[in-house]
Structures are given as C-alpha cells and as structure tokens.
Design a protein around this motif. Structure first.
Motif, PDB file in Angstrom:
ATOM      1  N   PHE A 109       0.806  -1.227   0.000  1.00  0.00           N
ATOM      2  CA  PHE A 109       0.000   0.000   0.000  1.00  0.00           C
ATOM      3  C   PHE A 109       0.845   1.287   0.000  1.00  0.00           C
ATOM      4  CE2 PHE A 109      -4.018  -1.929   2.262  1.00  0.00           C
ATOM      5  CZ  PHE A 109      -4.296  -2.659   1.115  1.00  0.00           C
ATOM      6  N   GLU A 110       2.161   1.161   0.197  1.00  0.00           N
ATOM      7  CA  GLU A 110       2.988   2.368   0.331  1.00  0.00           C
ATOM      8  C   GLU A 110       2.829   3.273  -0.888  1.00  0.00           C
ATOM      9  OE1 GLU A 110       4.518   3.608   2.867  1.00  0.00           O
ATOM     10  OE2 GLU A 110       5.245   5.315   1.707  1.00  0.00           O
ATOM     11  N   ASN A 111       2.660   4.559  -0.637  1.00  0.00           N
ATOM     12  CA  ASN A 111       2.521   5.540  -1.726  1.00  0.00           C
ATOM     13  C   ASN A 111       1.377   5.135  -2.671  1.00  0.00           C
ATOM     14  OD1 ASN A 111       3.487   8.022  -2.655  1.00  0.00           O
ATOM     15  ND2 ASN A 111       4.901   7.096  -4.102  1.00  0.00           N
ATOM     16  N   ALA A 112       0.299   4.576  -2.089  1.00  0.00           N
ATOM     17  CA  ALA A 112      -0.834   4.034  -2.864  1.00  0.00           C
ATOM     18  C   ALA A 112      -0.363   2.959  -3.852  1.00  0.00           C
ATOM     19  CB  ALA A 112      -1.597   5.148  -3.576  1.00  0.00           C
ATOM     20  N   GLY A 113       0.672   2.235  -3.450  1.00  0.00           N
ATOM     21  CA  GLY A 113       1.214   1.166  -4.303  1.00  0.00           C
ATOM     22  C   GLY A 113       2.113   1.673  -5.410  1.00  0.00           C
ATOM     23  N   GLN A 114       2.305   2.983  -5.460  1.00  0.00           N
ATOM     24  CA  GLN A 114       3.069   3.593  -6.559  1.00  0.00           C
ATOM     25  C   GLN A 114       4.545   3.739  -6.161  1.00  0.00           C
ATOM     26  OE1 GLN A 114      -0.249   6.554  -8.378  1.00  0.00           O
ATOM     27  NE2 GLN A 114       0.274   6.949  -6.273  1.00  0.00           N
ATOM     28  N   MET A 115       5.138   2.610  -5.850  1.00  0.00           N
ATOM     29  CA  MET A 115       6.548   2.598  -5.435  1.00  0.00           C
ATOM     30  C   MET A 115       7.214   1.484  -6.234  1.00  0.00           C
ATOM     31  SD  MET A 115       8.111   2.176  -1.609  1.00  0.00           S
ATOM     32  CE  MET A 115       7.708   0.471  -1.243  1.00  0.00           C
ATOM     33  N   CYS A 116       8.425   1.767  -6.751  1.00  0.00           N
ATOM     34  CA  CYS A 116       9.047   0.770  -7.633  1.00  0.00           C
ATOM     35  C   CYS A 116       9.326  -0.531  -6.898  1.00  0.00           C
ATOM     36  CB  CYS A 116      10.322   1.331  -8.250  1.00  0.00           C
ATOM     37  SG  CYS A 116      11.501   1.920  -7.041  1.00  0.00           S
ATOM     38  N   THR A 117       9.641  -0.471  -5.601  1.00  0.00           N
ATOM     39  CA  THR A 117       9.915  -1.699  -4.848  1.00  0.00           C
ATOM     40  C   THR A 117       8.736  -2.080  -3.947  1.00  0.00           C
ATOM     41  OG1 THR A 117      11.074  -0.339  -3.239  1.00  0.00           O
ATOM     42  CG2 THR A 117      12.444  -1.557  -4.795  1.00  0.00           C
ATOM     43  N   SER A 118       7.525  -1.645  -4.289  1.00  0.00           N
ATOM     44  CA  SER A 118       6.400  -2.107  -3.467  1.00  0.00           C
ATOM     45  C   SER A 118       6.193  -3.601  -3.743  1.00  0.00           C
ATOM     46  CB  SER A 118       5.129  -1.314  -3.774  1.00  0.00           C
ATOM     47  OG  SER A 118       4.687  -1.608  -5.067  1.00  0.00           O
ATOM     48  N   THR A 119       5.704  -4.306  -2.721  1.00  0.00           N
ATOM     49  CA  THR A 119       5.459  -5.739  -2.881  1.00  0.00           C
ATOM     50  C   THR A 119       4.275  -5.917  -3.818  1.00  0.00           C
ATOM     51  OG1 THR A 119       6.366  -6.221  -0.733  1.00  0.00           O
ATOM     52  CG2 THR A 119       4.828  -7.841  -1.630  1.00  0.00           C
ATOM     53  N   GLU A 120       4.491  -6.690  -4.884  1.00  0.00           N
ATOM     54  CA  GLU A 120       3.447  -6.857  -5.904  1.00  0.00           C
ATOM     55  C   GLU A 120       2.842  -8.256  -5.887  1.00  0.00           C
ATOM     56  OE1 GLU A 120       2.794  -4.935  -9.155  1.00  0.00           O
ATOM     57  OE2 GLU A 120       3.480  -3.099  -8.220  1.00  0.00           O
ATOM     58  N   ARG A 121       3.610  -9.251  -5.373  1.00  0.00           N
ATOM     59  CA  ARG A 121       3.135 -10.649  -5.423  1.00  0.00           C
ATOM     60  C   ARG A 121       3.626 -11.335  -4.163  1.00  0.00           C
ATOM     61  NH1 ARG A 121       6.478 -13.160  -9.751  1.00  0.00           N
ATOM     62  NH2 ARG A 121       8.042 -11.535  -9.445  1.00  0.00           N
ATOM     63  N   ILE A 122       2.739 -12.028  -3.457  1.00  0.00           N
ATOM     64  CA  ILE A 122       3.133 -12.685  -2.204  1.00  0.00           C
ATOM     65  C   ILE A 122       2.868 -14.183  -2.321  1.00  0.00           C
ATOM     66  CG2 ILE A 122       2.715 -12.825   0.288  1.00  0.00           C
ATOM     67  CD1 ILE A 122       1.642  -9.864  -0.037  1.00  0.00           C
ATOM     68  N   TYR A 123       3.889 -14.975  -2.042  1.00  0.00           N
ATOM     69  CA  TYR A 123       3.755 -16.438  -2.067  1.00  0.00           C
ATOM     70  C   TYR A 123       3.907 -16.927  -0.629  1.00  0.00           C
ATOM     71  CZ  TYR A 123       4.585 -15.310  -6.912  1.00  0.00           C
ATOM     72  OH  TYR A 123       4.490 -14.731  -8.160  1.00  0.00           O
ATOM     73  N   VAL A 124       2.827 -17.510  -0.097  1.00  0.00           N
ATOM     74  CA  VAL A 124       2.838 -17.903   1.315  1.00  0.00           C
ATOM     75  C   VAL A 124       2.600 -19.411   1.412  1.00  0.00           C
ATOM     76  CG1 VAL A 124       0.426 -17.149   1.529  1.00  0.00           C
ATOM     77  CG2 VAL A 124       1.765 -17.481   3.571  1.00  0.00           C
ATOM     78  N   HIS A 125       3.353 -20.062   2.307  1.00  0.00           N
ATOM     79  CA  HIS A 125       3.238 -21.521   2.427  1.00  0.00           C
ATOM     80  C   HIS A 125       1.836 -21.883   2.898  1.00  0.00           C
ATOM     81  CE1 HIS A 125       3.898 -25.644   3.885  1.00  0.00           C
ATOM     82  NE2 HIS A 125       4.673 -25.690   2.821  1.00  0.00           N
ATOM     83  N   GLU A 126       1.278 -22.951   2.284  1.00  0.00           N
ATOM     84  CA  GLU A 126      -0.135 -23.294   2.537  1.00  0.00           C
ATOM     85  C   GLU A 126      -0.414 -23.593   4.016  1.00  0.00           C
ATOM     86  OE1 GLU A 126      -1.059 -26.715   0.156  1.00  0.00           O
ATOM     87  OE2 GLU A 126       0.287 -28.011   1.293  1.00  0.00           O
ATOM     88  N   SER A 127       0.614 -24.052   4.742  1.00  0.00           N
ATOM     89  CA  SER A 127       0.372 -24.417   6.142  1.00  0.00           C
ATOM     90  C   SER A 127       0.079 -23.191   7.016  1.00  0.00           C
ATOM     91  CB  SER A 127       1.588 -25.171   6.708  1.00  0.00           C
ATOM     92  OG  SER A 127       2.707 -24.311   6.716  1.00  0.00           O
ATOM     93  N   VAL A 128       0.502 -22.012   6.573  1.00  0.00           N
ATOM     94  CA  VAL A 128       0.277 -20.809   7.383  1.00  0.00           C
ATOM     95  C   VAL A 128      -0.587 -19.776   6.649  1.00  0.00           C
ATOM     96  CG1 VAL A 128       2.395 -21.069   8.758  1.00  0.00           C
ATOM     97  CG2 VAL A 128       2.504 -19.817   6.593  1.00  0.00           C
ATOM     98  N   ALA A 129      -1.097 -20.165   5.470  1.00  0.00           N
ATOM     99  CA  ALA A 129      -1.771 -19.182   4.606  1.00  0.00           C
ATOM    100  C   ALA A 129      -3.059 -18.640   5.221  1.00  0.00           C
ATOM    101  CB  ALA A 129      -2.045 -19.790   3.232  1.00  0.00           C
ATOM    102  N   ASP A 130      -3.861 -19.505   5.855  1.00  0.00           N
ATOM    103  CA  ASP A 130      -5.126 -19.020   6.435  1.00  0.00           C
ATOM    104  C   ASP A 130      -4.859 -17.931   7.465  1.00  0.00           C
ATOM    105  OD1 ASP A 130      -6.711 -20.629   4.912  1.00  0.00           O
ATOM    106  OD2 ASP A 130      -6.937 -22.209   6.424  1.00  0.00           O
ATOM    107  N   ARG A 131      -3.892 -18.245   8.338  1.00  0.00           N
ATOM    108  CA  ARG A 131      -3.590 -17.285   9.410  1.00  0.00           C
ATOM    109  C   ARG A 131      -3.005 -15.984   8.838  1.00  0.00           C
ATOM    110  NH1 ARG A 131      -2.732 -15.651  14.176  1.00  0.00           N
ATOM    111  NH2 ARG A 131      -0.647 -15.335  14.988  1.00  0.00           N
ATOM    112  N   PHE A 132      -2.114 -16.140   7.859  1.00  0.00           N
ATOM    113  CA  PHE A 132      -1.504 -14.963   7.219  1.00  0.00           C
ATOM    114  C   PHE A 132      -2.589 -14.079   6.601  1.00  0.00           C
ATOM    115  CE2 PHE A 132       0.404 -12.963   3.414  1.00  0.00           C
ATOM    116  CZ  PHE A 132       1.435 -12.266   4.015  1.00  0.00           C
TER     117      PHE A 132
END
Ligand code: NAD
Length: 441
Positions: A248-271
C-alpha cells in the motif's frame, strides 16, 4: 503551458512554461559551455556549493512538502519525509561521491574519474524530488552539467527544487526543461553524454534504442514486480505487517512495493486473516485529511490500469478479501486478493496500485520459480527463519530483503537485475558511473 493537477480532485495546482523541443540543442550547447567551467572547480568547491543549496532547501521543508502533496497526492507526512530526506541526506551523498571519485594510485600510474560532460536526468512522478535528486547529486559532484526533465505530472515541485539549487550553482550548470515524453526523446537524441533515467521499462527500452547511435552512457532505474515469499517458520504478524505496508505504500506507486506474495499453505489461512485485519484499517483520501495513509492514483490512465488488473484477477478466480469492487473517483480502494494464479496480469505485470496479491504454495521450488518467472528483477523479500537467506540467494533481483524491505541502508547501491535496470546509483561503484574512468601511467 504545462498544467499540473491535484490528483485527488483534478483541480489545477499551477502551470509552467513548456520547453519547445527545438530549443533542446541550444540548451545542451549552453550546458556544455557551463560544464567546462564547472569541471575546473575542484571537487571540494563543488561539494561546498551544493551543500549550501541543500541548507537553503532545508529552510523550505514545509512549503515544499505541501506543494509535493498537492501535486502528487501523497499525504503530508510522506511528502515531509521525502523533502527532509533530500535536504538533510544530500550532504552525505555529496561527500560520498567526492570520496568515490578521488584518483587512485596504481602500480606505475593513476586511475582517475573524470566528468563525462552533459548529463540528461529524466525522472518520474512517484517520488518526484528524491528520484531526481538521486541522479542529479552524483552527476553534478562528478563535474558534469545537468539538463533535468522532470515528469510532466510533477513539474511544480521540480521547478521549485531547481530554482533553489540554481540560487547557488553557476549559471546553466543545472537547467530544467518541461514537457512530456516527446521532450524526453529529444533530450536523449541531443548531444548529451550520459542519460540518467528513472521510470518505466518501456521508456527505458526506447531510451536505449535512441541513444545507441551515440553510444551514450546509461544509468537506468526501471520498473519492478517485486515478489515476497513467506516461509512456514516466518513471524506471521511481522510478515503480514510488511506485506500490507509495502503493497500500500505511496498508494502502491513505489518501484519496490510488494506486488506478489507467495505464502506456504500451512500458514496461509492465518496470514490472510492478519493481512485483512491490518489492511482494513487503512484509509484513503486527500493529502490534508487526518489519518489518511493512501492517496489518489496519479492519473486516470494509471488508475484504469490498476482497476483492470483487479478485475482481470477476479474474473479469473481470485478471492476478494478486501475491496475489489467500487473505487471512489481518483482513487483505487485498498484491495486484498488471494488465490492469484500465473495467468493473471497481476502476476506478470507491474500493477503499481494499492493491492495485496496473495498466492499459496506447497513446495518452495514452485514459489521460487514463480517469483523468478518475470522479466523484472528489482527487489524481492523473504520472511522466514532458518532458510530465509538461502532462499533469498535463489531470487533473481538486485536487492533482496530478509525479514524486511529490499535495499540496504547507508551507502548500499540502489540496483535492479534483469530488465529492472542497467547501471545503478549509490555506493562508490554507482557514483563512479557518472564519470569516465581514465587510466594514466
Ligand atoms: P515513465 O517512464 O512514464 O516516465 C518517466 C519519465 O520519462 C518522465 O519524465 C517522462 O516524461 C519520461 N519519458 C517517458 N517516455 C520517454 C522516452 N521514450 N524517452 C525519454 N523520456 C521519456 O514512468 P513514470 O510513470 O513517470 O514512473 C513510474 C515508473 O517508474 C514505474 O515503472 C516505476 O517502477 C518506475 N520507477 C523505478 C524506480 C527505480 O528506482 N527503479 C524508482 C521510481 C520509479
């Protein structure tokens, strides 16, 4: 005239005179004349002049921050941070560049770092002061003159900045010109010696083509599509906090903003639950409204692209955790999507909007493959304990953050891999890219 609009409501903020493309050759010729005198000053003299300009800038933090907010839309706290960083941080950079370009004794001779001539600095709107300044400081301290073309979205803050520096610099050492991409193309094709550019990948490729006939030196910091991997043993609260803040930083308008998140299925619900909890507290609105931390999107074209990416993901099966539907005029509602798949535009392209995009993985090799399956390679992030550094080393990016954002502090280079850039700035090696290396002996 080039008009500048408040992106939160479309109102006119001000205007500057547009520079005719036909004037560029004469402007560059003046820059060459000024550069010859500027390069005759020793580096200590150049540092002193520039440092006095930053002292002047430091006296204007509040009005400049307000102008930046009005013109670009980010809230006043973020604008103040950007202006303060430029005013207070630049004297460290001027010293760093001066040290990096000191001649070095070698066996039987010297290595020297001499000016290249005229630097074209072309900059984007998302951090309109910081991005321009990052390239202007090393160019000037290295003894080059600069022709500076800021983004057509943020000409007013750039004009105020250049006027301040020009109260201290000799005439024509820094010239500002105003216009859109056609003016940028004219500068690239003019008799400049180095093009220092921060902006999109598409523009970077065009600049490379246009500068080829003159084999002009290039420093290009381009777009990104930064992945984040969350390992099963990650501190999930910290990971979720980072995921939301960075997306969300700078309304997402940041070159190094996180664009894709890969989370392990065992912790995905909680995440996902923690991400939702944090994300739904974010508030979008204009820069001067209390409690706002997501501003407007810079223009309609960019806003349309972000909404298209969201709609594309939802139509292909993404699960909506937050937002995803109605977007107020000038804004994109803070959005959290899960079950992102590789065929979605959100996975393959830079979205540049306030979206948290989550995928689940079973085995780490799939997560690493998906993270690396991109032409971009700016930043990447891994949250986890035991294997985090090892996984980080498998990611194809110039800057890899472990349990935190990418891009080292201090004098680390700001560097992209693959098609996220060519050349880089920051650090001794980065500073020297604004010089010609010469061996004498
Ligand atoms: P943009 O490429 O559209 O424009 C950047 C600048 O280049 C503007 O001044 C524009 O007028 C000029 N320009 C555009 N096309 C040109 C051409 N063909 N020749 C010469 N000049 C041209 O980018 P933007 O929309 O202003 O900025 C957003 C992009 O910048 C995103 O992709 C973002 O990731 C990237 N960015 C990268 C970094 C980094 O450090 N890697 C930092 C900030 C932004």
């Amino acid at each position: 005239m080039l008009k500048s609009f408040d992106p939160s409501n479309g109102d006119l903020v001000g205007e500057v005179a547009t520079t005719p493309a036909e004037d560029i050759d004469a402007i560059v010729a003046d820059a060459h004349l000024a550069q010859k005198k500027w390069a005759k000053l020793n580096v200590t003299e150049r540092v002193a002049i520039l440092n006095s300009a930053y002292e002047d800038l430091a006296q204007q933090i509040n009005p400049l921050a307000e102008l930046l907010s009005r013109e670009m839309g980010k809230d006043l706290r973020r604008s103040s941070g950007e202006v303060t960083g430029v005013a207070m941080g630049s004297p460290y950079t001027t010293d760093g560049v001066a040290r990096a370009i000191q001649p070095k004794q070698i066996d039987g001779g010297m290595i020297e770092y001499v000016p290249l001539g005229v630097a074209a600095v072309i900059s984007p709107w998302n951090y309109p002061l910081a991005m321009a300044n990052n390239l202007i400081v090393p160019a000037l301290i290295a003894g080059n003159s600069v022709v500076f073309k800021p983004s057509e979205e943020t000409p007013l803050i750039a004009q105020a900045f250049a006027e301040t520096l020009n109260r201290h610099l000799p005439s024509n050492v820094l010239q500002i010109v105003h216009g859109g991409r056609d003016l940028g193309k004219a500068i690239v094709e003019a008799d400049v010696n180095i093009i220092a550019f921060t902006g999109s990948q598409a523009a970077g490729k065009d600049i490379m083509r246009r500068s080829a006939s003159g084999l002009k030196r290039l420093v290009m910091e381009l777009g990104g599509n930064d992945p984040m991997i969350v390992l099963p043993d990650a501190d999930l609260k910290r990971a979720a906090q980072f995921a939301v803040a960075s997306s969300f930083e700078n309304a997402g308008q940041m070159c190094t903003s996180t664009e894709r998140i890969y989370v392990h299925e065992s912790v995905a619900d909680r995440f996902e639950t923690i991400v939702f909890d944090i994300a739904q507290r974010y508030q979008s609105g204009p820069w001067d409204q209390q409690g706002v931390n997501i501003g407007p999107i810079i223009n309609n074209t960019q806003r349309g692209k972000v909404i298209d990416h969201i709609d594309d993901a939802i139509s292909k099966g993404a699960r909506v955790l937050l937002g995803g539907g109605d977007h107020p005029e000038h804004y994109v509602a803070p959005t959290v999507l899960a079950d992102i798949t590789p065929d979605m535009r959100m996975e393959t392209e830079e979205t540049f909007g306030p979206v948290v995009a989550i995928s689940r993985y079973k085995d780490i090799d799939t997560a690493v493959d998906r993270a690396n399956d991109s032409e971009f390679g700016l930043g990447a992030v891994v949250f986890g304990n035991k294997a985090a550094v090892e996984i980080g080393r498998r990611l194809e990016a110039g800057m890899i953050g472990i349990n935190g954002g990418p891009g080292g502090g201090g004098d680390a280079p700001w560097v992209g891999a693959k098609q996220s850039g060519i050349g880089f700035h920051g650090s001794d090696d980065g500073h020297r890219q604004f010089t010609q290396v010469r061996v004498i002996g």
